[in-house]
Design a protein around this motif. Structure first.
Motif, PDB file in Angstrom:
ATOM      1  N   ASP A  94      20.078 -37.189 -86.114  1.00  0.00           N
ATOM      2  CA  ASP A  94      21.245 -37.526 -85.521  1.00  0.00           C
ATOM      3  C   ASP A  94      21.358 -38.971 -85.183  1.00  0.00           C
ATOM      4  OD1 ASP A  94      22.020 -34.807 -85.208  1.00  0.00           O
ATOM      5  OD2 ASP A  94      20.367 -35.103 -82.841  1.00  0.00           O
ATOM      6  N   LEU A  95      20.576 -39.320 -85.763  1.00  0.00           N
ATOM      7  CA  LEU A  95      20.317 -41.528 -85.779  1.00  0.00           C
ATOM      8  C   LEU A  95      22.181 -41.823 -86.041  1.00  0.00           C
ATOM      9  CD1 LEU A  95      17.071 -42.291 -85.278  1.00  0.00           C
ATOM     10  CD2 LEU A  95      18.488 -42.775 -84.085  1.00  0.00           C
TER      11      LEU A  95
ATOM     12  N   ILE B 223      16.064 -43.658 -75.291  1.00  0.00           N
ATOM     13  CA  ILE B 223      14.506 -43.996 -76.334  1.00  0.00           C
ATOM     14  C   ILE B 223      14.135 -44.190 -74.656  1.00  0.00           C
ATOM     15  CG2 ILE B 223      16.091 -44.616 -77.718  1.00  0.00           C
ATOM     16  CD1 ILE B 223      16.680 -47.260 -76.761  1.00  0.00           C
TER      17      ILE B 223
ATOM     18  N   ILE C  94      18.432 -48.024 -73.936  1.00  0.00           N
ATOM     19  CA  ILE C  94      19.163 -46.745 -74.840  1.00  0.00           C
ATOM     20  C   ILE C  94      19.789 -47.320 -75.902  1.00  0.00           C
ATOM     21  CG2 ILE C  94      20.135 -45.610 -72.188  1.00  0.00           C
ATOM     22  CD1 ILE C  94      23.336 -47.245 -73.111  1.00  0.00           C
TER      23      ILE C  94
ATOM     24  N   THR D 235      13.581 -43.035 -80.142  1.00  0.00           N
ATOM     25  CA  THR D 235      14.009 -42.407 -79.916  1.00  0.00           C
ATOM     26  C   THR D 235      14.012 -40.688 -78.942  1.00  0.00           C
ATOM     27  OG1 THR D 235      16.675 -41.539 -80.501  1.00  0.00           O
ATOM     28  CG2 THR D 235      15.194 -41.772 -81.866  1.00  0.00           C
ATOM     29  N   THR D 236      14.738 -40.597 -78.430  1.00  0.00           N
ATOM     30  CA  THR D 236      14.463 -39.105 -78.044  1.00  0.00           C
ATOM     31  C   THR D 236      14.240 -37.876 -78.475  1.00  0.00           C
ATOM     32  OG1 THR D 236      15.875 -39.682 -76.429  1.00  0.00           O
ATOM     33  CG2 THR D 236      13.524 -40.212 -75.779  1.00  0.00           C
ATOM     34  N   ALA D 237      15.679 -38.393 -79.538  1.00  0.00           N
ATOM     35  CA  ALA D 237      17.303 -37.612 -80.369  1.00  0.00           C
ATOM     36  C   ALA D 237      15.631 -37.147 -81.457  1.00  0.00           C
ATOM     37  CB  ALA D 237      18.083 -38.320 -80.455  1.00  0.00           C
ATOM     38  N   ASP D 238      16.420 -36.324 -82.270  1.00  0.00           N
ATOM     39  CA  ASP D 238      15.991 -36.065 -83.392  1.00  0.00           C
ATOM     40  C   ASP D 238      16.909 -36.879 -84.739  1.00  0.00           C
ATOM     41  OD1 ASP D 238      15.757 -34.957 -85.797  1.00  0.00           O
ATOM     42  OD2 ASP D 238      16.657 -32.983 -85.467  1.00  0.00           O
TER      43      ASP D 238
ATOM     44  N   GLN E 233      22.326 -42.572 -76.924  1.00  0.00           N
ATOM     45  CA  GLN E 233      21.317 -42.079 -76.688  1.00  0.00           C
ATOM     46  C   GLN E 233      20.025 -42.788 -76.401  1.00  0.00           C
ATOM     47  OE1 GLN E 233      19.835 -40.665 -80.485  1.00  0.00           O
ATOM     48  NE2 GLN E 233      22.094 -40.534 -81.506  1.00  0.00           N
TER      49      GLN E 233
ATOM     50  N   ARG F 278      29.165 -44.172 -77.873  1.00  0.00           N
ATOM     51  CA  ARG F 278      27.813 -43.270 -78.193  1.00  0.00           C
ATOM     52  C   ARG F 278      26.640 -43.323 -77.974  1.00  0.00           C
ATOM     53  NH1 ARG F 278      27.816 -41.240 -83.967  1.00  0.00           N
ATOM     54  NH2 ARG F 278      26.077 -40.567 -83.632  1.00  0.00           N
TER      55      ARG F 278
ATOM     56  N   THR G 187      25.976 -51.308 -83.146  1.00  0.00           N
ATOM     57  CA  THR G 187      24.912 -50.269 -82.587  1.00  0.00           C
ATOM     58  C   THR G 187      23.888 -51.472 -82.154  1.00  0.00           C
ATOM     59  OG1 THR G 187      25.313 -48.953 -84.514  1.00  0.00           O
ATOM     60  CG2 THR G 187      23.348 -49.017 -82.695  1.00  0.00           C
TER      61      THR G 187
END
Length: 124
Positions: free
Chosen positions: A117-118, A101, A69, A111-114, A99, A97, A3
């Motif tokens: 979910d990371l 950012i 990303i 991050t723009t994600a919850d 996400q 995968r 990652t």
């Protein structure tokens, strides 16, 4: 699995290929990971990424040049012969995968994600 944060270094291109006689869409793009080498010098590693079917067609418009990303996937090395008959190699991220950012005013990425979910816990 690995990652890391990378910037898109070649915008996404979607094309149609035949897979088992069935027309299938694949979206390809490249990312660049910036890091410090063991001697402290800045270095960049480039990777090729492919997204298949709906995943690629839905995300293609967001995979624009320079966008940061968070990407997770398996790194694979691929050797091939180019059109001039010369051996070449590249690194690919398999089964990625992704996400999206953003960078804040201090240059830090968010991050723009919850956070739930990371793929790893957020730093406190």
């Amino acid at each position: 699995m690995t990652t890391f944060v990378a910037n898109i270094s070649k915008a996404a291109e979607t094309r149609q290929v035949m897979v088992g006689g069935v027309p299938t869409f694949v979206t390809d793009f490249n990312v660049a990971e910036n890091y410090r080498s063991s001697n402290g010098e800045r270095a960049t590693q480039f990777y090729r990424v492919s997204l298949w079917r709906d995943a690629g067609t839905k995300m293609a418009k967001y995979l624009t040049l320079g966008r940061p990303i968070l990407i997770e996937g398996r790194v694979k090395a691929r050797a091939y012969i180019d059109k001039n008959g010369q051996p070449q190699a590249n690194l690919e991220i398999a089964n990625p995968r992704i996400q999206f950012i953003t960078a804040n005013n201090a240059g830090e990425t968010e991050t723009t994600a919850d956070p739930e979910d990371l793929p790893f816990p957020a730093e406190e």
